[in-house]
Write an enzyme that holds these catalytic residues in place. Structure first.
Site, PDB file in Angstrom:
ATOM      1  NE  ARG A   1      32.020  73.060  44.398  1.00  0.00           N
ATOM      2  CZ  ARG A   1      30.945  72.564  45.012  1.00  0.00           C
ATOM      3  NH1 ARG A   1      29.767  72.686  44.453  1.00  0.00           N
ATOM      4  NH2 ARG A   1      31.050  71.949  46.169  1.00  0.00           N
TER       5      ARG A   1
ATOM      6  CE  LYS B   1      31.240  71.562  50.618  1.00  0.00           C
ATOM      7  NZ  LYS B   1      30.050  70.819  50.130  1.00  0.00           N
TER       8      LYS B   1
ATOM      9  CE1 TYR C   1      24.552  74.693  47.521  1.00  0.00           C
ATOM     10  CE2 TYR C   1      26.807  74.895  46.754  1.00  0.00           C
ATOM     11  CZ  TYR C   1      25.465  74.725  46.491  1.00  0.00           C
ATOM     12  OH  TYR C   1      25.038  74.587  45.189  1.00  0.00           O
TER      13      TYR C   1
ATOM     14  CG  HIS D   1      24.922  71.333  53.524  1.00  0.00           C
ATOM     15  ND1 HIS D   1      23.736  70.842  53.007  1.00  0.00           N
ATOM     16  CD2 HIS D   1      25.681  71.690  52.459  1.00  0.00           C
ATOM     17  CE1 HIS D   1      23.791  70.886  51.677  1.00  0.00           C
ATOM     18  NE2 HIS D   1      24.949  71.404  51.331  1.00  0.00           N
TER      19      HIS D   1
ATOM     20  CD  GLU E   1      22.451  74.651  52.685  1.00  0.00           C
ATOM     21  OE1 GLU E   1      23.176  75.374  51.990  1.00  0.00           O
ATOM     22  OE2 GLU E   1      22.581  74.547  53.920  1.00  0.00           O
TER      23      GLU E   1
ATOM     24  CB  SER F   1      20.919  67.740  41.522  1.00  0.00           C
ATOM     25  OG  SER F   1      20.806  67.637  42.918  1.00  0.00           O
TER      26      SER F   1
ATOM     27  CG  ASP G   1      11.057  57.833  41.056  1.00  0.00           C
ATOM     28  OD1 ASP G   1      10.247  57.874  42.003  1.00  0.00           O
ATOM     29  OD2 ASP G   1      11.956  58.677  40.918  1.00  0.00           O
TER      30      ASP G   1
ATOM     31  CB  SER H   1      11.285  51.893  42.670  1.00  0.00           C
ATOM     32  OG  SER H   1      12.231  51.506  43.631  1.00  0.00           O
TER      33      SER H   1
ATOM     34  CG  LEU I   1      16.316  63.642  48.296  1.00  0.00           C
ATOM     35  CD1 LEU I   1      17.458  63.556  49.293  1.00  0.00           C
ATOM     36  CD2 LEU I   1      16.309  65.015  47.653  1.00  0.00           C
TER      37      LEU I   1
ATOM     38  CB  ALA J   1      21.738  58.805  47.238  1.00  0.00           C
ATOM     39  CB  ILE J   2      27.480  58.773  48.840  1.00  0.00           C
ATOM     40  CG1 ILE J   2      28.370  58.340  50.000  1.00  0.00           C
ATOM     41  CG2 ILE J   2      28.103  59.916  48.066  1.00  0.00           C
ATOM     42  CD1 ILE J   2      27.968  57.047  50.649  1.00  0.00           C
ATOM     43  CG  ASP J   3      24.565  64.199  49.013  1.00  0.00           C
ATOM     44  OD1 ASP J   3      23.896  63.208  48.669  1.00  0.00           O
ATOM     45  OD2 ASP J   3      24.259  65.356  48.711  1.00  0.00           O
TER      46      ASP J   3
ATOM     47  CB  VAL K   1      33.042  61.113  45.035  1.00  0.00           C
ATOM     48  CG1 VAL K   1      33.525  62.530  45.320  1.00  0.00           C
ATOM     49  CG2 VAL K   1      34.232  60.217  44.699  1.00  0.00           C
TER      50      VAL K   1
ATOM     51  CG  MET L   1      29.981  62.713  42.835  1.00  0.00           C
ATOM     52  SD  MET L   1      28.674  61.731  42.092  1.00  0.00           S
ATOM     53  CE  MET L   1      29.255  61.547  40.411  1.00  0.00           C
TER      54      MET L   1
HETATM   55  P1  NAD Z   1      15.169  64.525  43.646  1.00  0.00           P
HETATM   56  O1  NAD Z   1      14.294  64.756  44.828  1.00  0.00           O
HETATM   57  O2  NAD Z   1      15.053  65.403  42.466  1.00  0.00           O
HETATM   58  O3  NAD Z   1      14.939  63.014  43.134  1.00  0.00           O
HETATM   59  C1  NAD Z   1      14.897  61.916  43.979  1.00  0.00           C
HETATM   60  C2  NAD Z   1      14.003  60.849  43.354  1.00  0.00           C
HETATM   61  O4  NAD Z   1      14.105  59.669  44.158  1.00  0.00           O
HETATM   62  C3  NAD Z   1      12.519  61.237  43.317  1.00  0.00           C
HETATM   63  O5  NAD Z   1      12.028  61.181  41.993  1.00  0.00           O
HETATM   64  C4  NAD Z   1      11.870  60.192  44.217  1.00  0.00           C
HETATM   65  O6  NAD Z   1      10.563  59.831  43.822  1.00  0.00           O
HETATM   66  C5  NAD Z   1      12.858  59.031  44.069  1.00  0.00           C
HETATM   67  N1  NAD Z   1      12.697  57.980  45.068  1.00  0.00           N
HETATM   68  C6  NAD Z   1      12.400  58.092  46.382  1.00  0.00           C
HETATM   69  N2  NAD Z   1      12.298  56.857  46.938  1.00  0.00           N
HETATM   70  C7  NAD Z   1      12.540  55.968  45.938  1.00  0.00           C
HETATM   71  C8  NAD Z   1      12.550  54.542  45.866  1.00  0.00           C
HETATM   72  N3  NAD Z   1      12.280  53.777  46.925  1.00  0.00           N
HETATM   73  N4  NAD Z   1      12.855  53.962  44.685  1.00  0.00           N
HETATM   74  C9  NAD Z   1      13.110  54.716  43.597  1.00  0.00           C
HETATM   75  N5  NAD Z   1      13.086  56.051  43.601  1.00  0.00           N
HETATM   76  C10 NAD Z   1      12.803  56.668  44.752  1.00  0.00           C
HETATM   77  O7  NAD Z   1      16.660  64.502  44.211  1.00  0.00           O
HETATM   78  P2  NAD Z   1      18.001  64.784  43.371  1.00  0.00           P
HETATM   79  O8  NAD Z   1      18.281  66.250  43.330  1.00  0.00           O
HETATM   80  O9  NAD Z   1      17.934  64.037  42.093  1.00  0.00           O
HETATM   81  O10 NAD Z   1      19.109  64.166  44.340  1.00  0.00           O
HETATM   82  C11 NAD Z   1      19.292  62.750  44.453  1.00  0.00           C
HETATM   83  C12 NAD Z   1      20.404  62.485  45.456  1.00  0.00           C
HETATM   84  O11 NAD Z   1      21.655  62.916  44.939  1.00  0.00           O
HETATM   85  C13 NAD Z   1      20.233  63.233  46.789  1.00  0.00           C
HETATM   86  O12 NAD Z   1      20.598  62.363  47.837  1.00  0.00           O
HETATM   87  C14 NAD Z   1      21.205  64.371  46.680  1.00  0.00           C
HETATM   88  O13 NAD Z   1      21.610  64.841  47.945  1.00  0.00           O
HETATM   89  C15 NAD Z   1      22.317  63.658  45.957  1.00  0.00           C
HETATM   90  N6  NAD Z   1      23.383  64.506  45.375  1.00  0.00           N
HETATM   91  C16 NAD Z   1      24.672  64.099  45.569  1.00  0.00           C
HETATM   92  C17 NAD Z   1      25.722  64.792  45.027  1.00  0.00           C
HETATM   93  C18 NAD Z   1      27.124  64.267  45.204  1.00  0.00           C
HETATM   94  O14 NAD Z   1      28.084  64.980  44.899  1.00  0.00           O
HETATM   95  N7  NAD Z   1      27.296  63.027  45.660  1.00  0.00           N
HETATM   96  C19 NAD Z   1      25.494  65.982  44.296  1.00  0.00           C
HETATM   97  C20 NAD Z   1      24.166  66.394  44.110  1.00  0.00           C
HETATM   98  C21 NAD Z   1      23.099  65.650  44.656  1.00  0.00           C
END
Ligand code: NAD
Length: 363
Positions: free
Chosen positions: A15, A75, A94, A96, A118, A134, A198, A220, A240, A268-270, A298, A301
């Site tokens: 990027r 970054k 960003y 972090h 962020e 996201s 959820d 959930s 998250l 959610a790996i990050d 990854v 992503m």
């Molecule tokens: P968000 O806060 O919008 O959504 C998270 C959801 O998880 C919420 O609705 C929450 O209620 C739910 N949750 C919490 N505990 C739970 C459980 N025990 N069971 C089921 N659901 C549960 O967050 P988001 O923006 O959707 O981000 C989700 C994840 O993706 C974060 O960890 C974020 O950092 C990650 N992410 C990763 C990348 C990547 O490249 N790997 C890119 C963007 C975001």
């Protein structure tokens, strides 16, 4: 103001902080824009496109850092960039910082002004400069999952949509936030049978309403997760807990009951991942197999779809960036409380409580 963008040096980061269009917007506001040669190439923007927009090209990152009052990046600065940052320079990217003490120290030492995408808060709440990433990760998770379900990529050899007479793939989405909602949209659009879990019943109610029974919503609990996983072809980890590591909702033993060749994309790996067996992978070798399940983990992503990501990021950061350039950092921050939330470092001081708390530093 002199505004600059450099080539990202992080591994597989394609990027770029400013597109030619965004650069032109700064120029139209009376600013000068300096671009390191080749900075936009990974996102499909060649040097001549920046020249046509009115930018000045420079050979090295050092020249851009030396020239500009504000650097717009993607970054966080990496070690070779630390020494390039100058006193009073605005670093808009960003950051972090909570995950990187060395960077925090370098930013403090430089006496720069560090504004982190962020942590900027939107007018209606939310994190407007994080949201598009996201959305991209959620949408991409299904695209990648569909690919790794293909036999030559190690998967079960299942087509998400099925065909008439053959059942559709079952996609399970853990977490109904931004990533989860974006994943559901694509999975349902591709014709898969989607189940979302959820703990937030309001989110499940919302999705139930808009999909009108075309997806399954499940509260959930460990038991429900286990049952859904046993039946799944593709699992998207999208949970998250703000400010905390992702909960390990997928236990290793659950994988033993999953179909061989099923795929888990742990977005959610990050935040450490929501599966016990997840470890970070990179775009050049994104998957590994554990207990017969293909795992994709990854950490960045959106980098894979750099043109889309660069444009989505520019949409989110441009107006804040213009405001900073037009008014100067101090006035811009005073005028916009949400932007002020983005201020992490101010001339040698940590100005973001959560980061200060992580390091036990003065706030
Ligand atoms: P968000 O806060 O919008 O959504 C998270 C959801 O998880 C919420 O609705 C929450 O209620 C739910 N949750 C919490 N505990 C739970 C459980 N025990 N069971 C089921 N659901 C549960 O967050 P988001 O923006 O959707 O981000 C989700 C994840 O993706 C974060 O960890 C974020 O950092 C990650 N992410 C990763 C990348 C990547 O490249 N790997 C890119 C963007 C975001």
């Amino acid at each position: 103001m002199k505004v600059g963008t450099v080539t990202e040096i992080k591994k597989h980061e394609y990027r770029v902080g400013l597109t030619p269009n965004s650069a032109k917007a700064f120029i139209d506001h009376g600013h000068a824009v300096y671009i390191q040669k080749g900075a936009g190439e990974g996102s499909g923007y060649q040097d001549d496109m920046y020249e046509q927009a009115g930018c000045i090209l420079q050979d090295t990152a050092k020249e851009v850092f030396d020239t500009c009052d504000m650097i717009v990046k993607v970054k966080e600065p990496l070690e070779p960039e630390y020494r390039l940052i100058r006193e009073n320079q605005i670093i808009y990217t960003y950051l972090h910082l909570a995950a990187d003490k060395a960077l925090t120290d370098a930013m403090l030492e430089s006496k720069c002004i560090g504004i982190a995408f962020e942590t900027i808060k939107g007018r209606n709440g939310g994190l407007p400069c994080l949201k598009p990433m996201s959305q991209i990760a959620g949408r991409l998770s299904v695209q990648e999952g569909a690919k790794y379900l293909e036999k030559p990529f190690g998967g079960r050899g299942v087509l998400l949509a099925g065909v008439p007479g053959v059942e559709r793939a079952k996609v399970v989405v853990l977490g109904a936030g931004i990533v989860g909602t974006s994943a559901i949209k694509i999975a349902a659009g591709m014709g898969a049978e989607v189940t979302v879990l959820d703990i937030n019943l309001d989110r499940l109610e919302y999705l139930e309403d808009i999909y009108q029974g075309r997806i399954n919503t499940v509260f959930s609990t460990p038991q429900h997760i286990q049952e859904c996983l046993a039946d799944a072809d593709l699992v998207i980890g999208a949970v998250l807990i703000p400010g905390a590591a992702a909960p390990k909702l997928i236990k290793r033993e659950y994988l033993k009951n999953m179909k061989k060749g099923a795929v888990i994309v742990d977005v959610a790996i990050d935040q450490g991942g929501c599966s016990e067996v997840s470890h970070v992978t990179y775009h050049d070798d994104p998957v590994y197999v554990t207990e017969g399940v293909v795992c994709y983990c990854v950490g960045n992503m959106p980098g894979a779809v750099s043109n889309t990501s660069t444009n989505a990021l520019n949409n989110a950061i441009l107006n804040y960036g213009l405001h900073i350039a037009d008014k100067g950092a101090e006035t811009a921050l005073k005028e916009d409380a949400g932007l002020l939330e983005g201020l992490n470092i101010y001339k040698g001081k940590l100005t973001y409580r959560a980061v200060a708390e992580v390091y036990g530093l003065e706030f």
